[in-house]
Scaffold this motif. Structure first.
Motif, PDB file in Angstrom:
ATOM      1  N   GLU A  94      -6.918  -4.941  20.625  1.00  0.00           N
ATOM      2  CA  GLU A  94      -5.819  -4.822  19.678  1.00  0.00           C
ATOM      3  C   GLU A  94      -6.332  -4.109  18.441  1.00  0.00           C
ATOM      4  N   ILE A  95      -5.714  -3.032  18.084  1.00  0.00           N
ATOM      5  CA  ILE A  95      -6.113  -2.224  16.930  1.00  0.00           C
ATOM      6  C   ILE A  95      -4.965  -2.235  15.939  1.00  0.00           C
ATOM      7  N   PRO A  96      -5.254  -2.373  14.633  1.00  0.00           N
ATOM      8  CA  PRO A  96      -4.168  -2.419  13.634  1.00  0.00           C
ATOM      9  C   PRO A  96      -3.298  -1.188  13.701  1.00  0.00           C
ATOM     10  N   LEU A  97      -2.020  -1.444  13.596  1.00  0.00           N
ATOM     11  CA  LEU A  97      -1.043  -0.358  13.664  1.00  0.00           C
ATOM     12  C   LEU A  97      -0.849   0.231  12.274  1.00  0.00           C
ATOM     13  N   ILE A  98      -0.932   1.557  12.198  1.00  0.00           N
ATOM     14  CA  ILE A  98      -0.731   2.243  10.920  1.00  0.00           C
ATOM     15  C   ILE A  98       0.760   2.471  10.759  1.00  0.00           C
ATOM     16  N   THR A  99       1.400   1.664   9.955  1.00  0.00           N
ATOM     17  CA  THR A  99       2.856   1.742   9.775  1.00  0.00           C
ATOM     18  C   THR A  99       3.182   1.607   8.296  1.00  0.00           C
ATOM     19  N   THR A 100       4.437   1.807   8.000  1.00  0.00           N
ATOM     20  CA  THR A 100       4.935   1.617   6.624  1.00  0.00           C
ATOM     21  C   THR A 100       6.337   1.053   6.707  1.00  0.00           C
ATOM     22  N   SER A 105      15.279  -1.175   5.537  1.00  0.00           N
ATOM     23  CA  SER A 105      15.243  -2.410   6.314  1.00  0.00           C
ATOM     24  C   SER A 105      13.858  -2.986   6.244  1.00  0.00           C
ATOM     25  N   ASN A 106      13.647  -4.090   6.885  1.00  0.00           N
ATOM     26  CA  ASN A 106      12.344  -4.742   6.946  1.00  0.00           C
ATOM     27  C   ASN A 106      11.537  -4.307   8.143  1.00  0.00           C
ATOM     28  N   SER A 107      12.115  -3.407   8.919  1.00  0.00           N
ATOM     29  CA  SER A 107      11.365  -2.948  10.088  1.00  0.00           C
ATOM     30  C   SER A 107      10.251  -2.013   9.671  1.00  0.00           C
ATOM     31  N   ILE A 108       9.312  -1.792  10.568  1.00  0.00           N
ATOM     32  CA  ILE A 108       8.159  -0.928  10.325  1.00  0.00           C
ATOM     33  C   ILE A 108       8.372   0.391  11.055  1.00  0.00           C
ATOM     34  N   THR A 109       8.268   1.452  10.354  1.00  0.00           N
ATOM     35  CA  THR A 109       8.397   2.783  10.953  1.00  0.00           C
ATOM     36  C   THR A 109       7.148   3.576  10.654  1.00  0.00           C
ATOM     37  N   PRO A 110       6.823   4.531  11.529  1.00  0.00           N
ATOM     38  CA  PRO A 110       5.633   5.366  11.274  1.00  0.00           C
ATOM     39  C   PRO A 110       5.788   6.163   9.977  1.00  0.00           C
ATOM     40  N   VAL A 111       4.658   6.375   9.329  1.00  0.00           N
ATOM     41  CA  VAL A 111       4.665   7.125   8.066  1.00  0.00           C
ATOM     42  C   VAL A 111       4.868   8.608   8.364  1.00  0.00           C
ATOM     43  N   ALA A 112       5.749   9.220   7.619  1.00  0.00           N
ATOM     44  CA  ALA A 112       5.957  10.673   7.783  1.00  0.00           C
ATOM     45  C   ALA A 112       4.753  11.432   7.223  1.00  0.00           C
ATOM     46  N   THR A 113       4.389  12.459   7.919  1.00  0.00           N
ATOM     47  CA  THR A 113       3.222  13.256   7.506  1.00  0.00           C
ATOM     48  C   THR A 113       3.606  14.157   6.342  1.00  0.00           C
ATOM     49  N   VAL A 114       2.837  14.038   5.255  1.00  0.00           N
ATOM     50  CA  VAL A 114       3.056  14.888   4.079  1.00  0.00           C
ATOM     51  C   VAL A 114       1.753  15.607   3.780  1.00  0.00           C
ATOM     52  N   ILE A 115       1.810  16.918   3.662  1.00  0.00           N
ATOM     53  CA  ILE A 115       0.589  17.693   3.429  1.00  0.00           C
ATOM     54  C   ILE A 115       0.220  17.610   1.956  1.00  0.00           C
ATOM     55  N   GLU A 168      -1.443  10.676   2.458  1.00  0.00           N
ATOM     56  CA  GLU A 168      -0.290  11.506   2.792  1.00  0.00           C
ATOM     57  C   GLU A 168       0.983  10.996   2.138  1.00  0.00           C
ATOM     58  N   ASP A 169       0.926   9.821   1.534  1.00  0.00           N
ATOM     59  CA  ASP A 169       2.103   9.262   0.860  1.00  0.00           C
ATOM     60  C   ASP A 169       2.219   9.918  -0.510  1.00  0.00           C
ATOM     61  N   VAL A 170       3.291  10.701  -0.712  1.00  0.00           N
ATOM     62  CA  VAL A 170       3.468  11.415  -1.978  1.00  0.00           C
ATOM     63  C   VAL A 170       3.743  10.443  -3.126  1.00  0.00           C
ATOM     64  N   SER A 171       4.250   9.264  -2.830  1.00  0.00           N
ATOM     65  CA  SER A 171       4.540   8.278  -3.875  1.00  0.00           C
ATOM     66  C   SER A 171       3.436   7.236  -3.969  1.00  0.00           C
ATOM     67  N   PHE A 172       2.212   7.667  -3.711  1.00  0.00           N
ATOM     68  CA  PHE A 172       1.081   6.748  -3.674  1.00  0.00           C
ATOM     69  C   PHE A 172       0.910   6.052  -5.013  1.00  0.00           C
ATOM     70  N   ASN A 173       0.779   4.704  -4.907  1.00  0.00           N
ATOM     71  CA  ASN A 173       0.493   3.874  -6.073  1.00  0.00           C
ATOM     72  C   ASN A 173      -0.717   3.010  -5.747  1.00  0.00           C
ATOM     73  N   PRO A 186      -9.279 -11.660   6.029  1.00  0.00           N
ATOM     74  CA  PRO A 186      -8.762 -10.883   4.894  1.00  0.00           C
ATOM     75  C   PRO A 186      -8.623  -9.408   5.300  1.00  0.00           C
ATOM     76  N   CYS A 187      -7.471  -8.833   4.973  1.00  0.00           N
ATOM     77  CA  CYS A 187      -7.203  -7.436   5.306  1.00  0.00           C
ATOM     78  C   CYS A 187      -6.821  -6.679   4.035  1.00  0.00           C
ATOM     79  N   ILE A 188      -7.291  -5.436   3.942  1.00  0.00           N
ATOM     80  CA  ILE A 188      -6.898  -4.542   2.840  1.00  0.00           C
ATOM     81  C   ILE A 188      -5.727  -3.734   3.346  1.00  0.00           C
ATOM     82  N   ILE A 189      -4.560  -3.876   2.673  1.00  0.00           N
ATOM     83  CA  ILE A 189      -3.305  -3.331   3.190  1.00  0.00           C
ATOM     84  C   ILE A 189      -2.670  -2.465   2.117  1.00  0.00           C
ATOM     85  N   TYR A 190      -2.068  -1.348   2.563  1.00  0.00           N
ATOM     86  CA  TYR A 190      -1.256  -0.513   1.691  1.00  0.00           C
ATOM     87  C   TYR A 190       0.081  -0.259   2.384  1.00  0.00           C
ATOM     88  N   LYS A 191       1.157  -0.835   1.813  1.00  0.00           N
ATOM     89  CA  LYS A 191       2.505  -0.671   2.350  1.00  0.00           C
ATOM     90  C   LYS A 191       2.554  -0.944   3.846  1.00  0.00           C
TER      91      LYS A 191
END
Length: 646
Positions: A94-100, A105-115, A168-173, A186-191
Motif C-alpha cells: 500500500e503506497i500513499p495516494l497523492i490526492t487533493t 466536495s469532500n471527495s479526493i480528486t487528483p491534483v491538476a498538473t500546473v507548470i 505544482e499547486d499555484v495556490s501553494f501555502n 505521524p504523516c506530513i500532509i499537504y492538502k
C-alpha cells in the motif's frame, strides 16, 4: 557620448529575458533531465486486505529509479546497492495516494498538473545506506531506515516526487503542510497529499520521537518550499529588474565620472610640459624628451583606466545576474572566477615569499659588493691605490669584467629560485638560447677574447695616434668587440678586435709625453754645399716650427752619400702626436725658407751640366791655396761639305 550606456541597458533587458526564458525551459525539462527516477517498469499492486498505516494509491503507480552520483563525474547513475529495485517484480503493498480535496466536495480528486519552475531533486546514498533528500540545493533530512518493503533510497525518491506534486499547486501555502497521525504513524500532509510517513525507527535515529521528528521535518519542508516559491515569484522578478536598473544607473554614473576625471588628469598632465615635466638627459644627450614622457604617462593612465572599466563591467554583470534566481549561480560563478584567480595568485605569492626573500637578499649583497669593488677601482684609476704592474688604464675595463662575473654568479645562484624554473617551458627556452648562442657567437667570442687581450697588452688607449695595418688615426672608442679609429680626414673606421690583434700596431702617442715623438724628414743637397751649413739650416727650420720641442734639441743624420747629392735626415721632438700632419707641413715650409735665404739650392732631382771636368768637386775650404784647375782644351776639326751631308 551616452550611446554605450544605452547599449548596456539594452543588454540588461536582454539578460533579463534570457534569465526568464531559461527558467521556463528548466521547468519543462527538469523532470527528464534532473529529477532522479526509479525504474518506471516497477509498479505497485494495491492489497486492500492488509494495512501498514499508509494511505492507498491506485493499483498502477510508477516508482522512480534510485540513482546516485557517479564517483568520477557529475552524471547520475543507478545505485548498485542490495536495496536497489531495478530488477524487482511487482509487489503487493500500500503506497500513499497523492490526492487533493475537491473544491466542491469532500471527495479526493487528483491534483491538476500546473507548470511552475521546479528545483533540482535528487537522492544521494551514503556509505551507511542512508539516503539524503536534497531539495533546492539544500539537504532537508536523510532517510536512514526502511519502511515496509521500501528501502531508504526508495522512500527518499517517493518523497521527492511528492514534493514535486506539491510545487505544482499555484495556490501553494506552506502553512498548510501539517503533521497528522494516521494509523498510529505521524504523516506530513499537504492538502491531503501524504508527503512522508515516519516510523518510530526514524525518530529513534534522530534521537526524537516519531512525532517530534515529523514536526522537525515538516518545518524544514515549509521553510524550504516557502523560500523556493518566494524566489521564483513574479514579485522577485520585479525586484530583480529594479535592482538591475539601479545597478545600471550606478554603472553608468561610475563610467561617466571616470571619463570626466580622466579628462581632467590628461589636461593637467599636458599643462605640466616644460614646467614640471622636463627632458630626461645626461649632459647634452637627451634620453627622453618631455613630450615623449607626457605621452608615456598618458598612455599608461589609459591602460589603467581600461583595466578599471573592465573590472567595473565585470562586477556589474555579476551583480545583475545575481538578481535573478535562474542566473544567480552563473553570476556567482562569474564573480568567483576572478576571485578564485586572485586567491590562487595570492596563495602562490605567499608560497613564493621565502624564495623572494632569498632573491632580494642575494640582490642586495651583490649590489653592495659591486659598490665596494667600484670604489676600489675608482681609487686605482685616480692613483690613490697602486698595485705593482697594474696600470691606471686597466681600472675601468677590469671593473667592468669583474662586475660582469659577479652578476653572472648572482644569476646562477638566483635561477633555481625563479618562478617556473625546472618547468619544460623554461628548459626549452634555455636550450634554444644555448643553441642559438653556440651557433652565432663564434666571431663574438673571438672578438671579446681579443678585446680583453688588447686591454692587458696596453697597446693603446683612447686618444692615442696609432697605425694599425694601413690605417692611421686616433683611437675614439675601445670596447670588448670593436675599436673605432678616426683618420686625419675625419673618417671613422670600425675594426674588429680580432683583426687588430692579428695586425701590427704602431702607437705614436705612448712615449710622446715622456720623451717626445721624433718626427723626421729627408732632403738631398749637392756636394758643393758644406754639410755644416746644411745641418745648421735644417735645425733652424725645425726650431722655427710650432709644436717642435726645444729640448731635446733637433739633430740631423746624413743617411747616404749618393752620386750627385748627400741625403740629410732632420729629426725633431714633439709632444703633439695628433698634430703630426700640420707639423710636417710647417717644417717643410721652414726648410724651403731657410735654404732660400742662404742661397742653397735643394738639388733632390738628378741633373746633367756641361762643365770643365778637370775642376774638382771638393769644396774650396778643403783645397790648398796653390790649387789650380787643369786647363779645359777644345780642338776643332774641319770636314768637307760632302762629309757633312753624309
Amino acid at each position: 557620448m551616452y550611446f554605450k550606456y544605452v547599449i548596456s541597458f539594452l543588454l540588461l533587458i536582454l539578460l533579463t529575458g534570457i534569465a526568464t526564458v531559461s527558467g521556463q525551459i528548466d521547468t519543462e525539462v527538469i523532470t527528464e533531465t534532473v529529477t532522479p527516477v526509479i525504474n518506471p517498469v516497477l509498479t505497485a499492486v494495491i492489497d486492500t486486505s492488509t494495512s501498514t498505516g499508509i494511505d492507498k494509491i491506485p493499483a498502477e503507480t510508477e516508482i522512480p529509479l534510485i540513482t546516485t552520483p557517479s564517483p568520477d563525474s557529475n552524471s547520475v547513475t543507478a545505485a548498485s546497492t542490495p536495496s536497489a529495485v531495478t530488477d524487482k517484480t511487482p509487489v503487493e503493498t500500500e503506497i500513499p495516494l497523492i490526492t487533493t480535496p475537491s473544491p466542491d466536495s469532500n471527495s479526493i480528486t487528483p491534483v491538476a498538473t500546473v507548470i511552475t519552475p521546479l528545483p533540482t531533486l535528487k537522492v544521494t546514498v551514503s556509505d551507511k545506506k542512508a539516503a539524503s533528500v536534497i531539495f533546492y540545493k539544500e539537504e532537508l533530512f536523510s532517510i536512514n531506515t526502511a519502511l515496509g518493503n521500501y528501502s531508504p533510497e526508495e522512500r527518499a525518491s517517493i518523497i521527492l516526487n511528492r514534493l514535486e506534486k506539491v510545487l505544482e499547486d499555484v495556490s501553494f501555502n506552506p502553512e498548510e503542510i501539517k503533521v497528522e497521525i494516521k494509523d498510529s504513524h505521524p504523516c506530513i500532509i499537504y492538502k491531503g497529499i501524504i508527503i512522508m510517513t515516519l516510523s518510530e525507527e526514524d525518530g529513534r535515529f534522530e534521537g526524537l520521537t516519531d512525532k517530534e521528528a515529523a514536526d522537525k521535518y515538516a518545518q524544514k519542508i515549509r521553510d524550504t518550499l516557502k523560500t523556493y516559491k518566494e524566489e521564483h515569484s513574479f514579485k522577485a522578478i520585479i525586484f530583480g529588474v529594479i535592482y538591475s536598473l539601479i545597478a545600471t544607473l550606478i554603472f553608468i554614473f561610475l563610467l561617466t565620472m571616470l571619463d570626466k576625471i580622466l579628462k581632467l588628469i590628461y589636461k593637467k598632465i599636458n599643462s605640466w610640459r616644460g614646467s614640471r615635466i622636463f627632458d630626461l638627459k645626461i649632459q647634452n644627450l637627451v634620453l627622453l624628451s618631455g613630450d615623449r614622457i607626457v605621452e608615456v604617462i598618458v598612455k599608461s593612465l589609459k591602460i589603467i583606466a581600461f583595466v578599471v572599466k573592465l573590472i567595473i563591467c565585470y562586477i556589474y554583470l555579476s551583480a545583475v545576474l545575481s538578481f535573478f534566481v535562474w542566473t544567480r549561480d552563473f553570476g556567482s560563478r562569474l564573480l568567483s572566477y576572478i576571485l578564485s584567480g586572485l586567491y590562487i595568485i595570492w596563495l602562490k605569492f605567499l608560497s613564493y615569499l621565502p624564495h623572494m626573500f632569498y632573491i632580494v637578499f642575494v640582490v642586495a649583497v651583490t649590489y653592495y659588493i659591486i659598490r665596494f669593488i667600484s670604489f676600489i677601482f675608482v681609487e686605482l684609476e685616480k692613483g690613490t691605490i697602486e698595485f705593482p704592474g697594474f696600470y691606471r688604464e686597466w681600472a675601468k675595463p677590469t671593473y667592468m669584467i669583474v662586475r660582469f662575473l659577479i652578476i653572472a654568479l648572482s644569476l646562477v645562484i638566483i635561477f633555481p629560485y625563479l618562478p617556473g624554473y625546472g618547468s619544460p617551458a623554461f628548459k626549452g627556452i634555455s636550450l634554444f638560447l644555448g643553441v642559438l648562442f653556440s651557433l652565432g657567437s663564434t666571431a663574438i667570442v673571438s672578438n671579446i677574447v681579443a678585446g680583453i687581450i688588447l686591454i692587458y697588452m696596453n697597446a693603446f688607449k683612447i686618444g692615442d695616434r696609432v697605425k694599425i695595418g694601413d690605417v692611421t688615426g686616433d683611437i675614439t672608442e675601445k670596447t670588448l668587440l670593436v675599436t673605432r679609429i678616426r683618420t686625419p680626414q675625419n673618417v671613422d673606421i670600425t675594426m674588429p678586435n680580432a683583426m687588430i690583434l692579428a695586425n701590427y700596431i704602431i702607437n705614436y702617442s705612448s712615449a710622446s709625453q715622456e720623451s717626445g715623438l721624433i718626427l723626421h724628414t729627408t732632403v738631398t743637397i749637392g756636394y758643393d754645399v758644406p754639410w755644416k751649413d746644411v745641418h745648421k739650416l735644417l735645425i733652424e727650420a725645425a726650431l722655427a716650427t710650432e709644436g717642435i720641442l726645444k729640448e731635446p734639441s733637433p739633430f740631423v743624420f746624413q743617411t747616404s752619400l749618393d752620386d750627385f747629392y748627400v741625403s740629410y735626415e732632420l729629426n725633431a721632438y714633439t709632444n703633439k702626436p695628433n698634430s703630426t700632419g700640420s707639423i710636417y707641413s710647417t717644417i717643410h715650409q721652414n726648410i724651403q725658407d731657410k735654404f732660400n735665404e742662404k742661397g742653397v739650392e735643394i738639388m733632390s732631382p738628378h741633373y746633367r751640366a756641361m762643365r770643365d771636368g778637370n775642376q774638382t768637386t771638393i769644396p774650396a775650404d778643403y783645397l790648398s791655396d796653390t790649387y789650380t784647375p787643369p786647363v779645359f782644351k777644345i780642338s776643332q776639326e774641319e770636314k768637307s761639305s760632302q762629309e757633312i751631308d753624309q
